[in-house]
Motif scaffolding. Structure first.
Motif, PDB file in Angstrom:
ATOM      1  N   TYR A  68       0.921  -1.535   0.376  1.00 35.91           N
ATOM      2  CA  TYR A  68      -0.167   0.134  -0.184  1.00 35.91           C
ATOM      3  C   TYR A  68       1.047   1.190   0.245  1.00 35.91           C
ATOM      4  O   TYR A  68       0.922   2.245  -0.850  1.00 35.91           O
ATOM      5  N   MET A  69       1.982   1.301   0.505  1.00 35.52           N
ATOM      6  CA  MET A  69       2.791   2.585   0.702  1.00 35.52           C
ATOM      7  C   MET A  69       3.948   1.903   1.372  1.00 35.52           C
ATOM      8  O   MET A  69       4.220   1.813   2.148  1.00 35.52           O
ATOM      9  N   GLY A  70       4.725   2.987   1.362  1.00 37.44           N
ATOM     10  CA  GLY A  70       6.283   2.795   1.872  1.00 37.44           C
ATOM     11  C   GLY A  70       7.539   3.784   1.006  1.00 37.44           C
ATOM     12  O   GLY A  70       6.844   4.258   0.137  1.00 37.44           O
ATOM     13  N   LYS A  72      10.275   2.415  -0.513  1.00 42.03           N
ATOM     14  CA  LYS A  72      10.695   1.472  -2.028  1.00 42.03           C
ATOM     15  C   LYS A  72       9.781   2.960  -2.750  1.00 42.03           C
ATOM     16  O   LYS A  72      10.815   2.986  -3.876  1.00 42.03           O
ATOM     17  N   TYR A  73       8.323   3.231  -2.815  1.00 41.41           N
ATOM     18  CA  TYR A  73       7.589   3.618  -3.942  1.00 41.41           C
ATOM     19  C   TYR A  73       8.130   4.537  -4.489  1.00 41.41           C
ATOM     20  O   TYR A  73       8.244   4.784  -5.370  1.00 41.41           O
ATOM     21  N   MET A  74       9.097   5.682  -3.357  1.00 36.70           N
ATOM     22  CA  MET A  74       9.113   6.827  -4.188  1.00 36.70           C
ATOM     23  C   MET A  74      10.965   6.904  -4.780  1.00 36.70           C
ATOM     24  O   MET A  74      11.032   7.605  -5.415  1.00 36.70           O
ATOM     25  N   PHE A  75      11.153   5.149  -4.901  1.00 39.84           N
ATOM     26  CA  PHE A  75      12.235   5.473  -6.166  1.00 39.84           C
ATOM     27  C   PHE A  75      12.017   3.709  -6.876  1.00 39.84           C
ATOM     28  O   PHE A  75      12.235   3.493  -7.828  1.00 39.84           O
ATOM     29  N   LYS A  76      10.459   4.314  -7.161  1.00 37.16           N
ATOM     30  CA  LYS A  76      10.199   2.451  -8.042  1.00 37.16           C
ATOM     31  C   LYS A  76       9.631   4.070  -9.610  1.00 37.16           C
ATOM     32  O   LYS A  76       8.901   4.988  -9.153  1.00 37.16           O
ATOM     33  N   LYS A  77      10.282   3.444 -10.281  1.00 40.22           N
ATOM     34  CA  LYS A  77       9.798   3.683 -11.673  1.00 40.22           C
ATOM     35  C   LYS A  77       8.038   3.853 -12.204  1.00 40.22           C
ATOM     36  O   LYS A  77       7.701   2.730 -11.754  1.00 40.22           O
ATOM     37  N   ASN A  78       7.690   4.908 -12.321  1.00 38.05           N
ATOM     38  CA  ASN A  78       6.147   5.140 -12.866  1.00 38.05           C
ATOM     39  C   ASN A  78       5.591   4.877 -11.092  1.00 38.05           C
ATOM     40  O   ASN A  78       4.293   5.236 -11.925  1.00 38.05           O
ATOM     41  N   VAL A  79       6.157   5.468 -10.439  1.00 35.50           N
ATOM     42  CA  VAL A  79       5.383   5.617  -8.378  1.00 35.50           C
ATOM     43  C   VAL A  79       5.814   6.943  -8.317  1.00 35.50           C
ATOM     44  O   VAL A  79       5.136   8.087  -8.365  1.00 35.50           O
ATOM     45  N   ARG A  80       7.215   6.932  -7.928  1.00 32.26           N
ATOM     46  CA  ARG A  80       7.719   8.073  -6.850  1.00 32.26           C
ATOM     47  C   ARG A  80       6.639   9.001  -6.264  1.00 32.26           C
ATOM     48  O   ARG A  80       6.591   9.928  -6.251  1.00 32.26           O
ATOM     49  N   SER A  81       6.370   7.900  -5.648  1.00 34.00           N
ATOM     50  CA  SER A  81       5.326   8.564  -4.403  1.00 34.00           C
ATOM     51  C   SER A  81       5.051   7.333  -2.692  1.00 34.00           C
ATOM     52  O   SER A  81       5.899   6.433  -3.374  1.00 34.00           O
ATOM     53  N   MET A  82       5.243   8.413  -1.928  1.00 36.57           N
ATOM     54  CA  MET A  82       4.991   7.257  -0.698  1.00 36.57           C
ATOM     55  C   MET A  82       4.022   6.326  -0.821  1.00 36.57           C
ATOM     56  O   MET A  82       4.127   5.093  -0.301  1.00 36.57           O
ATOM     57  N   TYR A  83       2.964   6.909  -1.072  1.00 33.58           N
ATOM     58  CA  TYR A  83       1.870   5.513  -1.964  1.00 33.58           C
ATOM     59  C   TYR A  83       2.120   4.880  -3.738  1.00 33.58           C
ATOM     60  O   TYR A  83       2.455   5.559  -3.807  1.00 33.58           O
ATOM     61  N   ASN A  84       1.733   3.945  -3.291  1.00 31.73           N
ATOM     62  CA  ASN A  84       1.540   3.287  -4.842  1.00 31.73           C
ATOM     63  C   ASN A  84       0.698   2.887  -5.445  1.00 31.73           C
ATOM     64  O   ASN A  84      -0.137   2.474  -4.807  1.00 31.73           O
ATOM     65  N   ILE A  85       0.497   3.798  -6.469  1.00 30.43           N
ATOM     66  CA  ILE A  85      -0.875   4.902  -6.652  1.00 30.43           C
ATOM     67  C   ILE A  85      -1.229   3.598  -7.667  1.00 30.43           C
ATOM     68  O   ILE A  85      -2.330   3.338  -7.131  1.00 30.43           O
ATOM     69  N   PRO A  86      -0.619   2.493  -8.673  1.00 32.34           N
ATOM     70  CA  PRO A  86      -1.388   1.570  -9.474  1.00 32.34           C
ATOM     71  C   PRO A  86      -1.985   0.538  -8.453  1.00 32.34           C
ATOM     72  O   PRO A  86      -2.921   0.278  -8.388  1.00 32.34           O
ATOM     73  N   TYR A  87      -1.632   0.370  -6.953  1.00 27.28           N
ATOM     74  CA  TYR A  87      -2.649  -1.020  -6.688  1.00 27.28           C
ATOM     75  C   TYR A  87      -3.687   0.656  -5.163  1.00 27.28           C
ATOM     76  O   TYR A  87      -4.537  -0.364  -5.591  1.00 27.28           O
ATOM     77  N   VAL A  88      -2.768   1.762  -5.005  1.00 24.74           N
ATOM     78  CA  VAL A  88      -4.171   2.118  -4.213  1.00 24.74           C
ATOM     79  C   VAL A  88      -5.555   2.169  -4.976  1.00 24.74           C
ATOM     80  O   VAL A  88      -6.611   2.279  -4.645  1.00 24.74           O
ATOM     81  N   SER A 251      -0.884   9.935  13.252  1.00 23.33           N
ATOM     82  CA  SER A 251      -0.383  10.500  12.208  1.00 23.33           C
ATOM     83  C   SER A 251      -1.131  10.418  10.629  1.00 23.33           C
ATOM     84  O   SER A 251      -1.703   9.733  10.606  1.00 23.33           O
ATOM     85  N   ARG A 252      -0.482  11.082  10.078  1.00 29.96           N
ATOM     86  CA  ARG A 252      -1.262  10.676   8.161  1.00 29.96           C
ATOM     87  C   ARG A 252      -0.703   9.741   7.711  1.00 29.96           C
ATOM     88  O   ARG A 252      -0.980   9.173   6.803  1.00 29.96           O
ATOM     89  N   THR A 253       0.330   9.128   8.215  1.00 32.31           N
ATOM     90  CA  THR A 253       0.794   7.844   7.711  1.00 32.31           C
ATOM     91  C   THR A 253       0.642   6.264   8.543  1.00 32.31           C
ATOM     92  O   THR A 253       1.502   5.602   8.176  1.00 32.31           O
ATOM     93  N   GLU A 254      -0.172   6.707   9.268  1.00 32.23           N
ATOM     94  CA  GLU A 254      -0.400   5.900  10.114  1.00 32.23           C
ATOM     95  C   GLU A 254      -0.909   4.387   9.364  1.00 32.23           C
ATOM     96  O   GLU A 254      -1.550   4.732   9.093  1.00 32.23           O
ATOM     97  N   THR A 255      -0.347   3.321  10.630  1.00 27.14           N
ATOM     98  CA  THR A 255      -0.217   2.493   9.188  1.00 27.14           C
ATOM     99  C   THR A 255      -1.153   0.992  10.127  1.00 27.14           C
ATOM    100  O   THR A 255      -1.770  -0.119  10.189  1.00 27.14           O
TER     101      THR A 255
END
Length: 285
Positions: A68-70, A72-88, A251-255
């Protein structure tokens, strides 16, 4: 009567909002327009599709998943986000927890996401029609600087709507709503403090967009003024506000599913405890 509902953002804190939505649906309180910023409207579309338990199912099954988030997704090509956009925004609504597009399109609730144009530094409002099943406008309204990249829509770049309009009550008034429910994700006495390091860094990184950088640096004042405005509307009997009694520490990133489950149930409780009062407000001449 024309009823509007405004959903504040707050990422993980909007599980409070999900609980409120559950109570509203189960009491058959149906708005004409549901408008919100960030995760407020990203979750709020499940209100417009009239799926009261959908957010809770996502929480229990997927929200705490490493998919869902992490970082690692900030460094993933075509995501570049704290959240795994295609998954979410694609896999979950279109495969794992099916979104009811038919009810969303035909159920009578217009859904609107606030977004911030980074060129002008101003709010724009995007009506969600359910045709974009990858929910680009929802990605844009959730796109906080650093955590997300800007989102291109129609050749223009957009980011989090909460930067410039965190609780779109005035938008609902301008749309002719004479009854408004505002669902907040911070306690009544909360005030946003001065810009912290993250905000200052974000403003620096977007310095080539001076209007946006100014909006970032003024976000705390804008947010506090918005809250003062809507509480004044409440004192005049022009709006009904549902706000958590306890939220600090989330927090806003609480999981943590136990913590988020608790604020989800708190949302149900807060709404249900005031349901008679809300129904009186909605029935007034």
């Amino acid at each position: 009567m024309k009823l509007g509902i405004a959903f504040e953002g707050g990422a993980s804190r909007t599980y409070f909002t999900c609980g409120v939505m559950n109570a509203l649906i189960n009491n058959n309180i149906k708005a004409d327009i549901a408008a919100g910023s960030s995760a407020g409207i990203a979750n709020g579309v499940s209100y417009s599709s009239w799926q009261p338990d959908r957010c809770e199912e996502i929480l229990k099954k997927y929200y705490s998943s490493p998919e869902y988030m992490g970082i690692k997704y900030m460094f993933k090509k075509n995501v570049r986000s704290m959240y795994n956009i295609p998954y979410v925004f694609d896999t979950i609504p279109n495969k794992l927890v099916p979104f009811d597009y038919d009810t969303f399109k035909n159920g009578g609730i217009t859904s609107v996401a606030s977004v911030t144009n980074i060129e002008t530094g101003r709010t724009e409002y995007i009506t969600l029609d359910g045709e974009d099943t990858k929910w680009t406008a929802l990605v844009a309204t959730c796109a906080l600087p650093i955590m997300f990249q800007p989102v291109n829509m129609g050749g223009r770049l957009y980011m989090d709507g909460g930067i410039t309009d965190s609780v779109p009550v005035d938008y609902l008034i301008n749309m002719g709503c004479d009854r408004i429910i505002a669902v907040l994700t911070q306690e009544r006495d909360y005030r946003k403090g001065k810009p912290d390091f993250t905000i200052k860094l974000s403003a620096y990184l977007y310095r080539k967009y001076p209007n946006f950088a100014r909006a970032l640096m003024n976000r705390n004042n804008n947010y506090n003024e918005t809250r003062e405005h809507i509480f004044e509307l409440e004192r005049r009997g022009e709006i009904f506000i549902i706000t958590p009694e306890v939220m600090r520490g989330i927090s806003r990133t609480e999981t943590n599913p136990q913590k988020l489950g608790a604020i989800y149930r708190h949302g149900i409780e807060c709404a249900q405890n005031r349901m008679s009062e809300l129904k009186r407000y909605l029935s007034e001449d």
